[in-house]
Design a protein around this motif. Structure first.
Motif: not given
Length: 141
Positions: A127-134, A43-44, A35-39, A55-56
């Protein structure tokens, strides 16, 4: 007529299996909510002084992120350099929807290497780019 009935039953079974799968995924999202960073894996990251916002929204990113090396592992220059090259490649793919899936590359990323976004923003973007690639089996190099 019998073939049509069998086809209809097969489609109905496949659809019902798919529906239960998405219900499970939704409950997984709700369990992984911070709840502190995401819903629901959103992630905002925002800075009102620089007037930027990231916003991811990608299912599984937040739970994947906690399994990765911490932000302190990376230096800011490394993150900025990697992000610059990733953003350039990303934006080229957005502008070429006939070659790259427009459902994956929906909009350009406005990333200026002359702006100090800070380590947290650069870390999460990298990290999002790394996640996206995988996740989507893409190579942004």
């Amino acid at each position: 007529m019998k073939k049509l009935i069998y086809l209809f039953i097969t489609v109905l079974i496949i659809y019902s299996c798919d529906t239960s799968k998405s219900t499970t995924e939704k409950s997984d999202i709700e369990r992984n909510t911070d709840t502190t960073e995401s819903k629901q894996d959103t992630i905002r990251i925002a800075n009102d002084e620089l007037e930027y916002e990231i916003i991811i929204i990608d299912v599984g990113f937040e739970s994947w992120l906690v399994t990765q090396k911490p932000m302190s592992y990376y230096g800011l220059p490394y993150l900025e350099n990697k992000n610059y090259f990733y953003v350039v490649e990303w934006n080229q793919r957005v502008l070429n929807p006939h070659r790259y899936d427009p459902m994956l590359y929906e909009q350009q990323i406005d990333y200026d290497p002359n702006i100090d976004y800070g380590k947290e923003v650069n870390y999460k973007l990298y990290m999002y780019f790394e996640f996206f690639q995988k996740k989507y089996n893409q190579k942004l190099r």
